[in-house]
Design a protein around this motif. Structure first.
Motif, short mmCIF file in Angstrom:
data_model
loop_
_atom_site.label_atom_id
_atom_site.label_comp_id
_atom_site.label_asym_id
_atom_site.label_seq_id
_atom_site.Cartn_x
_atom_site.Cartn_y
_atom_site.Cartn_z
N GLY A 59 -21.19 -0.86 43.59
CA GLY A 59 -20.83 0.43 43.00
C GLY A 59 -22.01 1.11 42.33
O GLY A 59 -22.13 2.34 42.36
N VAL A 60 -22.89 0.31 41.73
CA VAL A 60 -24.12 0.87 41.14
C VAL A 60 -24.93 1.57 42.23
O VAL A 60 -25.45 2.68 42.01
CB VAL A 60 -24.94 -0.24 40.46
CG1 VAL A 60 -26.32 0.29 40.05
CG2 VAL A 60 -24.21 -0.79 39.25
N ALA A 71 -23.96 7.12 34.94
CA ALA A 71 -22.84 6.21 35.21
C ALA A 71 -23.35 4.87 35.73
O ALA A 71 -22.79 3.81 35.39
CB ALA A 71 -21.87 6.84 36.21
N ALA A 72 -24.41 4.89 36.54
CA ALA A 72 -25.00 3.64 37.05
C ALA A 72 -25.53 2.79 35.89
O ALA A 72 -25.37 1.56 35.88
CB ALA A 72 -26.12 3.95 38.05
N VAL A 73 -26.15 3.44 34.91
CA VAL A 73 -26.67 2.73 33.74
C VAL A 73 -25.53 2.09 32.95
O VAL A 73 -25.62 0.93 32.52
CB VAL A 73 -27.49 3.69 32.85
CG1 VAL A 73 -27.70 3.11 31.46
CG2 VAL A 73 -28.84 3.98 33.51
N ILE A 74 -24.45 2.83 32.76
CA ILE A 74 -23.31 2.29 32.02
C ILE A 74 -22.74 1.06 32.73
O ILE A 74 -22.44 0.04 32.09
CB ILE A 74 -22.21 3.37 31.85
CG1 ILE A 74 -22.70 4.46 30.91
CG2 ILE A 74 -20.91 2.75 31.34
CD1 ILE A 74 -21.77 5.66 30.83
N GLN A 75 -22.63 1.14 34.07
CA GLN A 75 -22.09 0.00 34.82
C GLN A 75 -23.03 -1.21 34.72
O GLN A 75 -22.58 -2.35 34.56
CB GLN A 75 -21.86 0.37 36.28
CG GLN A 75 -21.29 -0.76 37.13
CD GLN A 75 -19.97 -1.27 36.60
OE1 GLN A 75 -18.93 -0.68 36.81
NE2 GLN A 75 -19.99 -2.40 35.88
N LEU A 76 -24.33 -0.99 34.82
CA LEU A 76 -25.29 -2.09 34.70
C LEU A 76 -25.23 -2.72 33.31
O LEU A 76 -25.29 -3.95 33.18
CB LEU A 76 -26.71 -1.58 34.99
CG LEU A 76 -27.03 -1.33 36.47
CD1 LEU A 76 -28.29 -0.49 36.61
CD2 LEU A 76 -27.18 -2.66 37.21
N LEU A 80 -24.34 -6.64 32.51
CA LEU A 80 -25.22 -7.48 31.71
C LEU A 80 -24.57 -7.90 30.40
O LEU A 80 -25.04 -8.83 29.75
CB LEU A 80 -26.52 -6.73 31.42
CG LEU A 80 -27.45 -6.59 32.63
CD1 LEU A 80 -28.50 -5.51 32.41
CD2 LEU A 80 -28.11 -7.93 32.95
N GLY A 81 -23.48 -7.25 30.04
CA GLY A 81 -22.77 -7.60 28.81
C GLY A 81 -21.93 -8.85 28.93
O GLY A 81 -21.39 -9.32 27.93
N LEU A 99 -35.47 0.60 35.48
CA LEU A 99 -35.96 1.66 36.37
C LEU A 99 -35.15 2.94 36.18
O LEU A 99 -35.70 4.04 36.06
CB LEU A 99 -35.90 1.21 37.82
CG LEU A 99 -36.46 2.17 38.88
CD1 LEU A 99 -37.04 1.38 40.05
CD2 LEU A 99 -35.39 3.12 39.41
N ASN A 100 -33.82 2.81 36.17
CA ASN A 100 -32.98 4.00 36.02
C ASN A 100 -33.22 4.70 34.70
O ASN A 100 -33.30 5.94 34.63
CB ASN A 100 -31.50 3.62 36.13
CG ASN A 100 -31.07 3.40 37.57
OD1 ASN A 100 -31.71 3.86 38.50
ND2 ASN A 100 -29.97 2.69 37.76
N ILE A 101 -33.33 3.92 33.62
CA ILE A 101 -33.54 4.53 32.30
C ILE A 101 -34.92 5.19 32.21
O ILE A 101 -35.06 6.29 31.66
CB ILE A 101 -33.37 3.47 31.19
CG1 ILE A 101 -31.90 3.02 31.13
CG2 ILE A 101 -33.82 4.01 29.84
CD1 ILE A 101 -31.65 1.89 30.16
#
Length: 408
Positions: A59-60, A71-76, A80-81, A99-101
């Protein structure tokens, strides 16, 4: 997955959202999570939550294709949580998150914090660790990030020594398509005319340098040797949930830290013995295992890589038990992360017992992070290892440079 491969992103997004809802429902059930965590990690991979976790990472990819990087950052961050599922993917997740951030959300300071957290994660290994550190170097050295210049001191360093390099030259065969594999004309001194791959071309040049034998096996070369020395330990009985079928070609825990931990006593003893074996004993052990198991399916063993058992014996006697023990220990303790990145070629001379690892790079190729780390390790234990760059030249130039192939 099919939608993603066909670039059908809207249907793929709906599949992802459905998987996310299912995962959230399962993950809220503490009894389910508690039961999953009670399973050996290699068995836990087959649970529904592990499968849903893999779908969430797909999904990412969907979100990134749709340029929804926030949204990809939130899912990652959610992946990782948790540390119950797909822990061996955490290195990849940390790299993608940083990379995304950095690149897409344009938040380099936050990316540095993410990188530091990733480097301190005990589940992040080898190439991913180096990749994270090199991104930190890139961020701190960018002219756009002058205020972050000194922040690199706070990031755990992952350093590699620069490997020696050698340059060979060859005449490149024109590609019929962009997807075609790079091929070269066989050099004038070769026994067979025609075309060859870049690794085969390098093998021919190494033969000219006095290396009488050579194989292009990458990681399969050392894992085959490993299997011939540790076969009985790899397939030992008495370890719960490692063999569910008599037709398995490997124990289920092979690619987990538990493989070594479950056999620590036996592996450590064999490594110590190997370090002290004479050439005669080493050859005897290899030949006995080859004779007993040749042709049997084992994920570690490539029987057709060597011409015969004598071919293997000539290699292991060149390397010697002491050096072999150091190389095989690294693979045994972390097979999942160390099976990739080993140099393409192993070349040796039976007569004077010299050998060399060589990573071959054709025009435009560069070392991967795992390859850099393997070369660094081999050099650190005193092994002759180098990068072999094959440069493409025209026929007229080739005649001039063949006599001046260089090493640096």
């Amino acid at each position: 997955m099919g939608h993603l491969q066909r670039h059908e992103f809207e249907p793929a997004l709906q599949d992802y959202l459905m998987a996310k809802r299912e995962f959230d429902n399962y993950y809220k059930d503490e009894d389910v999570v508690r039961y999953d965590e009670s399973l050996p990690v290699w068995v836990r991979e087959f649970t529904p939550n592990s499968l849903y976790t893999k779908l969430l990472y797909l999904g990412v990819e969907v979100l990134q294709k749709m340029r929804n990087y926030a949204a990809a950052v939130i899912q990652l961050e959610e992946l990782l949580g948790q540390t119950a599922y797909c822990i061996t993917s955490r290195g990849r997740w940390w790299e993608r998150l940083s990379l995304n951030i950095d690149q897409h959300l344009k938040q380099p300071a936050k990316a540095l914090c993410v990188i530091t957290s990733g480097l301190l994660d005990p589940h992040v290994r080898t190439g991913h660790k180096l990749g994270l550190y090199l991104r930190a170097v890139k961020i701190c050295s960018s002219p756009k990030n002058k205020s972050l210049k000194n922040r690199l001191e706070d990031v755990p360093a992952v350093l590699c020594q620069e490997p020696p390099s050698r340059v060979f030259h060859g005449k490149l065969f024109p590609k019929s398509t962009t997807a075609a594999k790079t091929s070269f004309y066989a050099p004038d001194f070769a026994e067979n005319e025609g075309l060859c791959g870049v690794e085969d071309l390098a093998l021919m040049h190494y033969e000219q340098l006095g290396y009488t034998d050579g194989v292009h096996g990458e990681g399969a070369t050392m894992t085959t040797v490993l299997s011939l020395i540790f076969w009985d330990i790899v397939f030992m009985d008495g370890i719960m949930d490692t063999f569910w079928s008599p037709f398995q070609s490997q124990p289920l825990d092979l690619r987990w830290d538990n493989f070594y931990l479950n056999r620590k006593k036996e592996i450590d003893r064999r490594l110590e013995e190997l370090s002290n074996w004479s050439d005669e004993v080493l050859c005897e052990k290899v030949e006995n295992c080859w004779t007993a198991h040749v042709g049997e399916t084992c994920v570690l063993t490539s029987w057709d890589l060597f011409k015969s058992v004598d071919h293997v014996k000539s290699l292991v006697t060149c390397i010697g038990g002491s050096v072999l023990a150091k190389i095989l220990e690294k693979i045994l303790k972390d097979h999942r992360h160390c099976r990739g990145g080993m140099p393409d070629l192993m070349v040796w001379n039976r007569k004077d017992k010299t050998f060399k690892f060589a990573e071959v790079k054709g025009p435009g190729d560069r070392l991967s992070h795992k390859q850099m780390l393997w070369l660094d390790f081999l050099l650190s234990v005193g092994v002759d290892a180098e990068v072999c760059h094959v440069q493409a030249v025209g026929a007229r130039q080739l005649k001039r440079v063949n006599s001046s192939d260089t090493k640096t």
